[in-house]
Design an enzyme around this catalytic site. Structure first.
Site, PDB file in Angstrom:
ATOM      1  N   LYS A  48       0.844  -1.188   0.000  1.00 44.78           N
ATOM      2  CA  LYS A  48       0.000   0.000   0.000  1.00 44.78           C
ATOM      3  C   LYS A  48       0.884   1.245   0.000  1.00 44.78           C
ATOM      4  CE  LYS A  48      -1.822   2.784   2.880  1.00 44.78           C
ATOM      5  NZ  LYS A  48      -1.871   4.043   2.060  1.00 44.78           N
ATOM      6  N   GLY A  59       7.470   5.154   8.205  1.00 51.81           N
ATOM      7  CA  GLY A  59       6.698   6.369   8.405  1.00 51.81           C
ATOM      8  C   GLY A  59       6.979   6.969   9.766  1.00 51.81           C
ATOM      9  N   SER A  60       6.010   7.665  10.306  1.00 50.53           N
ATOM     10  CA  SER A  60       6.204   8.386  11.554  1.00 50.53           C
ATOM     11  C   SER A  60       6.157   7.438  12.750  1.00 50.53           C
ATOM     12  CB  SER A  60       5.115   9.454  11.721  1.00 50.53           C
ATOM     13  OG  SER A  60       3.856   8.848  11.985  1.00 50.53           O
ATOM     14  N   THR A  61       6.793   7.862  13.827  1.00 52.39           N
ATOM     15  CA  THR A  61       6.769   7.078  15.062  1.00 52.39           C
ATOM     16  C   THR A  61       5.357   6.976  15.616  1.00 52.39           C
ATOM     17  OG1 THR A  61       9.062   7.635  15.577  1.00 52.39           O
ATOM     18  CG2 THR A  61       7.661   6.992  17.430  1.00 52.39           C
ATOM     19  N   GLY A 111       3.671   4.387  13.727  1.00 51.69           N
ATOM     20  CA  GLY A 111       4.322   3.131  14.052  1.00 51.69           C
ATOM     21  C   GLY A 111       3.734   2.494  15.302  1.00 51.69           C
ATOM     22  N   GLU A 169      10.566   1.291  10.266  1.00 54.54           N
ATOM     23  CA  GLU A 169      11.552   2.364  10.121  1.00 54.54           C
ATOM     24  C   GLU A 169      10.801   3.664  10.340  1.00 54.54           C
ATOM     25  OE1 GLU A 169      13.962   4.711   6.774  1.00 54.54           O
ATOM     26  OE2 GLU A 169      14.138   2.519   6.603  1.00 54.54           O
ATOM     27  N   CYS A 204      13.781  10.641   6.605  1.00 54.55           N
ATOM     28  CA  CYS A 204      13.789  10.241   8.013  1.00 54.55           C
ATOM     29  C   CYS A 204      15.166  10.384   8.637  1.00 54.55           C
ATOM     30  CB  CYS A 204      13.270   8.816   8.161  1.00 54.55           C
ATOM     31  SG  CYS A 204      14.176   7.604   7.177  1.00 54.55           S
ATOM     32  N   GLU A 241      10.568  15.861  15.091  1.00 57.57           N
ATOM     33  CA  GLU A 241      10.889  15.672  13.680  1.00 57.57           C
ATOM     34  C   GLU A 241      10.048  16.634  12.846  1.00 57.57           C
ATOM     35  OE1 GLU A 241      11.712  11.951  10.725  1.00 57.57           O
ATOM     36  OE2 GLU A 241       9.777  11.948  11.749  1.00 57.57           O
TER      37      GLU A 241
END
Length: 513
Positions: free
Chosen positions: A209, A262-264, A267, A284, A318, A415
């Site tokens: 996706k 993607g973002s934490t 995640g 990641e 990232c 970030e």
């Protein structure tokens, strides 16, 4: 030191009125204008609802295409297709050499369309086409070739056990199963391939996706996958929003592993969704990567290296080097150098060959970055250059350098995912403080050290809490070099044999002789 005039930024960006057909060329234009559909079980399908949503050129804000708005029912079809291919189709009977040949064939086909994919990626993401040609396509092709080689080298081992009696004990590696691959909007093609290639080499099947903002190249990749000869259902590609299609994929009971980049924050949601059937999870996630510049650094190397670490891809990486600590003896010279680098960046549409700083991916992302900068300005942060959006069409941000930022400020700690660098100085007796500040973050993805002293470099590298530490370079990636993070920057490693390990189950077998 002269502060950059904001009008200069606005003039540079607003002079572009692109003719997309000319900039794309006939082949990429034909792909852009054709219908965009999901790729499920080797067939092209509209979403079951028939709904679509727009693809926007971030350099102009104009709609350029529409892609399927898929939901959980589309995900169900894709996962069922991947499951059949894993268990019953020809893929289940292929050996490593046969899988490797398909990966090589896909690499060859992608190499033949390098310019087409590079232009589509530049248009879709807004990133300069010089970047997509330099990084995305060579990196994608290289990973396919590298993992094709691993497909014949996924070995078990014999184990000399100490139990009484005579036993033959050994291990085998088996594919983990159906893998869900969810990739972000900044490097959609390359990250899709970097996550899929080791899974396919290991014998898994994939449901991919792409991010809803940038799905064009990953959808078109399905055509090359079919042409390469992959059996139906081995790779399925479904476009849709993260909250619907992504969530359905992450929580699906017939998916065995998930790879998310993607973002934490997202995640954490992936981890919760994976708990239902205990999926294996590769993550990641975010970063706030430090760069440490010692007083003996080679400034001819350090200045462009540090500037590129944050301004490449407009900081939407990232691993972007977003915090730099500079020894006071070279602070002024280095700061002047990176300010001059920022001033000379050609800002414009990504399809222009001269462009070196494109737009951010969306209005939402531009406004998010602008919000951080506005808050920092209100609390007294000084910008050596930049500090605001660029006037005119599209989602452009000025390349920004913030000096002596409060270490507790959001601009310093969170970030940003934009072209924003925080600079701090340090003295001879403060190296321990610098190491502490570099590590004082929830993230631990990437870092760099700039010095001509070999001993100092490696001593410092051991003290930095990050998955990758670079010396006199930054943003280093290679198919053979394991990449991943400490702390809240993720789980697992991409590339190298560790990626193969992630997509295999280790089985122990023992027999009494």
């Amino acid at each position: 030191m002269k502060i950059h005039d904001e009008k200069d930024f606005a003039m540079t960006a607003s002079r572009m009125e692109p003719d997309l057909a000319t900039l794309l060329g006939p082949d990429a234009s034909a792909i852009l204008s054709a219908p965009h559909r999901n790729f499920i079980d080797g067939q092209w399908r509209d979403s079951l609802s028939g709904e679509t949503f727009p693809v926007t050129d971030p350099a102009t804000g104009q709609e350029i295409a529409r892609i399927p708005l898929s939901g959980s029912a589309d995900v169900d079809l894709a996962v069922a297709s991947a499951r059949r291919a894993l268990q019953d189709g020809p893929w289940a009977r292929m050996n490593g050499a046969e899988r490797g040949r398909l990966l090589w064939r896909l690499a060859d086909l992608l190499a033949q369309q390098t310019d087409v994919f590079a232009r589509l990626e530049a248009l879709d993401t807004g990133r300069p086409v010089f970047e997509t040609r330099l990084v995305d396509l060579p990196g994608s092709i290289g990973m396919l070739e590298y993992m094709a080689g691993w497909s014949t080298k996924i070995n078990g081992e014999s184990i000399p056990v100490s139990a009484p009696g005579t036993f033959h004990a050994y291990t085998e590696r088996e594919p983990v199963g159906v893998v869900a691959v969810i990739v972000p909007w900044n490097y959609p093609l390359e990250l899709a391939i970097w996550r899929m290639a080791p899974a396919l080499a290991a014998g898994c099947t994939v449901v991919l996706k792409p991010a809803e903002q940038t799905a064009l190249t990953t959808l078109h990749l399905g055509r090359l996958i079919a042409e390469a000869g992959f059996p139906s259902g081995v790779v399925n590609i479904v476009s849709g929003e993260g909250e619907t299609a992504g969530a359905a994929l992450a929580g699906h009971g017939d998916v065995n592993a998930i790879s998310f980049t993607g973002s934490t924050q997202v995640g954490r949601e992936i981890i919760r969704a994976a708990a239902g059937n205990m999926k294996r999870v590769f993550l990641e996630l975010g970063g706030k990567s430090p760069m440490i510049v010692l007083d003996d650094a080679d400034l001819e190397q350090a200045v462009p290296g540090i500037a590129s670490a944050i301004f490449f891809s407009a900081g939407q990486v990232c691993t972007a080097g977003s915090r730099v600590f500079v020894h006071e003896r070279i602070y002024d010279r280095l700061l002047d150098g990176i300010v001059a680098f920022a001033r000379n960046l050609e800002i414009g549409h990504g399809l222009n060959d001269a462009t070196r700083l494109g737009p951010l991916v969306s209005a939402e992302q531009r406004d998010r970055v602008a919000g951080y900068l506005a808050e920092a300005a209100r609390t007294g942060t000084h910008f050596a250059t930049g500090g605001a959006p660029v006037d005119g069409p599209g989602y452009f941000m000025q390349p920004t350098i913030a000096v002596d930022v409060d270490p507790q400020a959001a601009l310093y700690r969170e970030e940003i995912f934009g072209p924003v660098l925080c600079v701090r100085r340090f003295g001879d007796d403060q190296i321990d403080d610098v190491v502490r500040m570099a590590n004082d973050t929830i993230y631990g993805l990437h870092a760099s050290i700039w010095t001509t002293g070999l001993s100092r470099a490696h001593t410092l590298a051991r003290r930095i809490k990050a998955g990758n530490v670079c010396i006199n370079t930054h943003n280093f990636f290679d198919p053979a070099f394991p990449m991943g993070g400490f702390k809240q920057s993720g789980w697992g490693r991409a590339a190298g044999f560790p990626a193969i390990e992630h997509y295999t189950e280790l089985k122990g077998i023992v027999a009494r002789l």
